[in-house]
Design an enzyme around this catalytic site. Structure first.
Site, PDB file in Angstrom:
ATOM      1  N   GLU A  92       2.318  -5.722  -5.856  1.00  0.00           N
ATOM      2  CA  GLU A  92       1.571  -6.318  -4.739  1.00  0.00           C
ATOM      3  C   GLU A  92       1.099  -7.736  -5.031  1.00  0.00           C
ATOM      4  O   GLU A  92       1.257  -8.631  -4.211  1.00  0.00           O
ATOM      5  CB  GLU A  92       0.370  -5.425  -4.396  1.00  0.00           C
ATOM      6  CG  GLU A  92      -0.512  -6.026  -3.316  1.00  0.00           C
ATOM      7  CD  GLU A  92      -1.628  -5.096  -2.869  1.00  0.00           C
ATOM      8  OE1 GLU A  92      -1.701  -3.958  -3.360  1.00  0.00           O
ATOM      9  OE2 GLU A  92      -2.420  -5.520  -2.008  1.00  0.00           O
ATOM     10  N   LYS A 114      -8.703   8.914   0.566  1.00  0.00           N
ATOM     11  CA  LYS A 114      -9.356   7.602   0.546  1.00  0.00           C
ATOM     12  C   LYS A 114     -10.430   7.671   1.628  1.00  0.00           C
ATOM     13  O   LYS A 114     -10.112   7.753   2.818  1.00  0.00           O
ATOM     14  CB  LYS A 114      -8.339   6.510   0.867  1.00  0.00           C
ATOM     15  CG  LYS A 114      -8.946   5.123   1.094  1.00  0.00           C
ATOM     16  CD  LYS A 114      -7.854   4.079   1.257  1.00  0.00           C
ATOM     17  CE  LYS A 114      -8.419   2.714   1.612  1.00  0.00           C
ATOM     18  NZ  LYS A 114      -7.393   1.662   1.640  1.00  0.00           N
ATOM     19  N   GLU A 151     -12.219   0.563   3.464  1.00  0.00           N
ATOM     20  CA  GLU A 151     -11.304  -0.207   4.317  1.00  0.00           C
ATOM     21  C   GLU A 151     -11.050   0.492   5.651  1.00  0.00           C
ATOM     22  O   GLU A 151      -9.910   0.604   6.102  1.00  0.00           O
ATOM     23  CB  GLU A 151      -9.987  -0.474   3.574  1.00  0.00           C
ATOM     24  CG  GLU A 151     -10.198  -1.307   2.315  1.00  0.00           C
ATOM     25  CD  GLU A 151      -8.913  -1.691   1.592  1.00  0.00           C
ATOM     26  OE1 GLU A 151      -7.920  -0.941   1.695  1.00  0.00           O
ATOM     27  OE2 GLU A 151      -8.915  -2.736   0.927  1.00  0.00           O
ATOM     28  N   ASN A 189      -3.882   5.247   3.243  1.00  0.00           N
ATOM     29  CA  ASN A 189      -4.399   4.897   4.570  1.00  0.00           C
ATOM     30  C   ASN A 189      -3.689   5.806   5.558  1.00  0.00           C
ATOM     31  O   ASN A 189      -2.531   5.580   5.902  1.00  0.00           O
ATOM     32  CB  ASN A 189      -4.103   3.429   4.903  1.00  0.00           C
ATOM     33  CG  ASN A 189      -4.812   2.503   3.937  1.00  0.00           C
ATOM     34  OD1 ASN A 189      -5.988   2.684   3.643  1.00  0.00           O
ATOM     35  ND2 ASN A 189      -4.092   1.534   3.408  1.00  0.00           N
ATOM     36  N   ASP A 200      -8.791  -5.230  -7.782  1.00  0.00           N
ATOM     37  CA  ASP A 200      -7.702  -4.666  -6.985  1.00  0.00           C
ATOM     38  C   ASP A 200      -6.334  -5.061  -7.535  1.00  0.00           C
ATOM     39  O   ASP A 200      -5.662  -5.900  -6.941  1.00  0.00           O
ATOM     40  CB  ASP A 200      -7.842  -5.150  -5.537  1.00  0.00           C
ATOM     41  CG  ASP A 200      -6.897  -4.425  -4.604  1.00  0.00           C
ATOM     42  OD1 ASP A 200      -6.355  -3.388  -5.009  1.00  0.00           O
ATOM     43  OD2 ASP A 200      -6.706  -4.900  -3.463  1.00  0.00           O
TER      44      ASP A 200
HETATM   45  C1  BDP Z   1      -5.202  -2.829  -1.731  1.00  0.00           C
HETATM   46  C2  BDP Z   1      -4.068  -2.936  -0.788  1.00  0.00           C
HETATM   47  C3  BDP Z   1      -4.237  -2.087   0.426  1.00  0.00           C
HETATM   48  C4  BDP Z   1      -4.584  -0.680   0.031  1.00  0.00           C
HETATM   49  C5  BDP Z   1      -5.805  -0.685  -0.839  1.00  0.00           C
HETATM   50  C6  BDP Z   1      -6.094   0.671  -1.439  1.00  0.00           C
HETATM   51  O1  BDP Z   1      -3.931  -4.293  -0.431  1.00  0.00           O
HETATM   52  O2  BDP Z   1      -3.048  -2.135   1.146  1.00  0.00           O
HETATM   53  O3  BDP Z   1      -4.790   0.093   1.144  1.00  0.00           O
HETATM   54  O4  BDP Z   1      -5.611  -1.532  -1.938  1.00  0.00           O
HETATM   55  O5  BDP Z   1      -5.886   0.819  -2.628  1.00  0.00           O
HETATM   56  O6  BDP Z   1      -4.720  -3.259  -2.947  1.00  0.00           O
HETATM   57  O7  BDP Z   1      -6.520   1.574  -0.742  1.00  0.00           O
END
Ligand code: BDP
Length: 688
Positions: A406, A302, A306, A209, A378
């Protein structure tokens, strides 16, 4: 490593039994003098040998003129002694990173040879030898030939530059201080040593991110210091400096970049990948970076996920987006790692990655790798493997694993990921008929395995000392996915806690049993997942139970539980190849541990042994807590056997883990009871 832990690179005095043989062969060392990697090897020997052997080694720059045996490290071209001791063609045949370790007799003396075809291989070979000494293995008859299974073994550091924070990092703030770079901290080198010692050969320094989603739209003011800014020309000096530290250990540097960089960093008014000015901008940026960092590995992206910008903003697809950036890197030998973690219009998120990427197979440029998370959701405690594995034969693919915990108790719980990774690697995709396990994929040039990092500023690096094992295991499994998990774990324990057999057995057992315990208390163990709290508070996020937040992920109703992902539901099961698809489609054949991931079943549906679904969920939640208590007690039994600092630290975390496991158990079982109204046979749930 004083202000922080040495992890598995603590070199302690070897017991007498082995000392003679080690000293005979290692009191002198002759190391080729040429590449930066060789100076790192030299430094490592200077650190390790005095502590291991209790005597200062003599490090020669020329063939030793000594009557003693010695350790020789170099390529056959570097030293006649090596060329004459090992067949040159055998060395030349080794893949990049591969090496040989050999005990030889030279001029009547007992010697050791570490040789490789590349300097990076000499680094790995040296660390392998030190591992043998550190675990007191015999070296008098050494004949080791090692090659990495995958060309790329990358660490994805999810650090947010300039904030010193780490996304999903539970081991403290970022170790990378971008404000002070190019000034270097000793910790950078120690991190590089840890990574190189387990064979990692690339690191992406910043978070996928690269900007906060709310600022990611093209018109917003990008004024915050965030990852996208690392591409700004005046910041590349910092990157160059960091790269020089990792280069000495054979680790190539990479950056996560923002798809809208031509607008954010440059001053274009579009990031459309088909726009010629945009393409020229990427080319110039790549040229600028390679001028400073000739071994730059490439960009991780990415996109369209998101809130991060991507090609969809311009009506283009992922191929357009990835290829435009890849073409800028291509003349320099760089690569784009393009993530497949995308959302879309599907109600069931599991189907999305395959739906988006499989039709694009064959259209990506040769220097694009599509990076895929191990499962379709995830990084959950247990997921089926992604349907994309083996489904894009014409595309370079990368497997993304999460080292940081996580969803498995963060920096507190002892949850060891190696057994999970072993299950993933061994899964037969049937991509090329039966016998196509995941570990057989990703083996072409440009492919590989990626781990989302876990380290931070804590003394322990990883939040809890036991979580260091996940970082260690990641490197080892990315090097050799078929290595025995027990052996890798034991190796870590011996290096980290010493050779006392009781300590070794106990810690090894704790680690191996920890994953199943976590699955039981956090999910009930039948394939449910994603039932955690998604709070704003940093440490609450993804840590506490909160099944009511996620009805779509577990599908609880008054009638039953689970998500129908068969042909009568979202159809996800049908994305696998037969017979895997058939197995998951069928309630009878679907493995119990994934049953509710693929099927929505009545609470009272009977499992193979006659137990009902709801009763099994209750039982597993309770069993997970009992198991966690047992693991805590096992740890307690080590009091006095390991140093106080690490003993207490882990012991305290175990207390919290037990409390958390009970909390998960209580919330989940109450939730199951509220929906099902089925009483627990043992009277432990509800109506109290
Ligand atoms: C999720 C996480 C997030 C990440 C996202 C990702 O919670 O913080 O940005 O994956 O992989 O698991 O991009």
């Amino acid at each position: 490593m004083n202000q922080y832990d040495s992890c598995w690179l603590r070199y302690e005095r070897v017991p007498d039994g082995r000392l003679d043989s080690y000293r005979r062969r290692c009191r002198h060392a002759y190391i080729a003098e040429k590449a930066p990697e060789l100076s790192a090897v030299r430094d490592e020997l200077r650190r390790a040998l005095p502590d291991l052997l209790g005597s200062d080694p003599h490090l020669w720059q020329h063939p030793p003129t000594t009557a003693d045996g010695f350790l020789a490290i170099g390529t056959p071209d570097d030293m006649a002694m090596i060329a004459e001791s090992v067949p040159t063609d055998v060395v030349d045949d080794l893949a990049d990173g591969g090496y040989l370790l050999k005990s030889v007799t030279w001029n009547g003396q007992d010697c050791l040879v570490v040789t490789a075809s590349t300097d990076r291989g000499l680094v790995y070979g040296t660390f392998h030898l030190l591992r043998l000494l550190n675990t007191h293995e015999p070296v008098d008859d050494l004949d080791v030939r090692e090659e990495p299974a995958y060309e790329n073994r990358l660490l994805n550091q999810w650090d947010t530059p300039f904030h010193r924070s780490v996304e999903r990092g539970y081991g403290g703030e970022s170790i990378f201080d971008w404000e002070r770079l190019p000034d270097l901290r000793p910790r950078y080198e120690d991190y590089a040593r840890l990574l190189a010692s387990v064979g990692v050969n690339g690191i992406v320094f910043n978070n996928v991110n690269t900007t906060k989603p709310e600022r990611a739209s093209a018109n917003a003011a990008f004024d915050a210091f965030e990852g996208w800014q690392l591409l700004e020309s005046h910041r590349l000096e910092a990157f160059t400096s960091l790269a020089s530290v990792f280069r000495r250990y054979g680790i190539r540097p990479y950056l996560s970049v923002n798809f809208a960089a031509p607008m954010l960093v440059g001053d274009l008014d579009t990031a459309d990948p088909l726009d010629e000015e945009v393409q020229a901008w990427w080319r110039e940026k790549a040229d600028e970076i390679y001028e400073l960092v000739p071994d730059f590995g490439g960009f991780l992206v990415k996109a369209d996920s998101e809130g991060q910008p991507g090609p969809y903003d311009y009506g283009r697809d992922h191929v357009d987006g990835a290829n435009a950036i890849a073409r800028a890197l291509e003349p320099h030998g760089g690569r784009v790692w393009w993530r497949a973690f995308v959302y879309g219009t599907h109600e069931d998120r599991a189907v999305q990655a395959y739906d988006t990427f499989e039709p694009l197979d064959g259209d990506f440029d040769d220097n694009v790798t599509v990076q895929i998370k191990n499962g379709p959701i995830d990084f959950q405690p247990r997921e089926p493997v992604s349907t994309l594995f083996g489904a894009m034969p014409e595309t370079d693919l990368g497997l993304e694993l999460q080292i940081t915990q996580e969803y498995t108790g963060q920096g507190v719980h002892a949850t060891y990921h190696l057994p999970m990774w072993e299950e993933i690697f061994d899964f037969d995709t049937h991509a090329d008929g039966p016998g196509s396990p995941v570990h057989s994929l990703f083996r072409d040039d440009g492919e590989g395995v990626v781990g989302v990092g876990s380290v931070g500023e804590d003394h322990s690096w990883t939040g809890t000392y036991l979580a260091q094992a996940n970082l260690y295991a990641f490197g080892r499994v990315a090097w050799d996915p078929e290595a025995s998990a027990e052996a890798v774990t034991e190796e870590w324990v011996r290096q980290t806690f010493g050779g006392d057999e009781e300590v070794v057995d106990t810690v090894t057992r704790i680690l191996h049993d920890s994953w199943e315990a976590c699955i039981d208390y956090e999910t009930g163990g039948l394939g449910l997942m994603h039932m955690m709290h998604n709070g704003e508070e940093y440490l609450e996020n993804h840590y506490y139970p909160s099944p009511e937040e996620w009805p779509g992920y577990h599908g609880a109703t008054e009638e039953g539980i689970g998500v129908d992902r068969t042909s009568t539901g979202s159809g996800y099961a049908g994305q696998y190849r037969d017979p895997v698809a058939e197995r998951y489609e069928s309630v009878e054949d679907c493995p119990e541990e994934l049953l509710l991931f693929f099927h929505h079943l009545p609470w009272t549906h009977e499992l193979a042994d006659g137990t009902t679904v709801v009763q099994r969920l209750y039982d597993n939640c309770f069993a997970g807590v009992e198991e966690t208590k047992r693991l805590r007690d096992e740890w307690q039994s080590l009091e006095g056997e390991i140093d106080e600092r690490r003993f207490r630290h882990v012991a305290e975390r175990f207390e919290e883990q037990v409390a958390q496991a009970e909390r998960w158990r209580d919330v989940l079982t109450d939730y199951f009871y509220d929906y099902s109204s089925v009483a627990d046979e043992q009277g432990r749930v509800g109506d109290d």
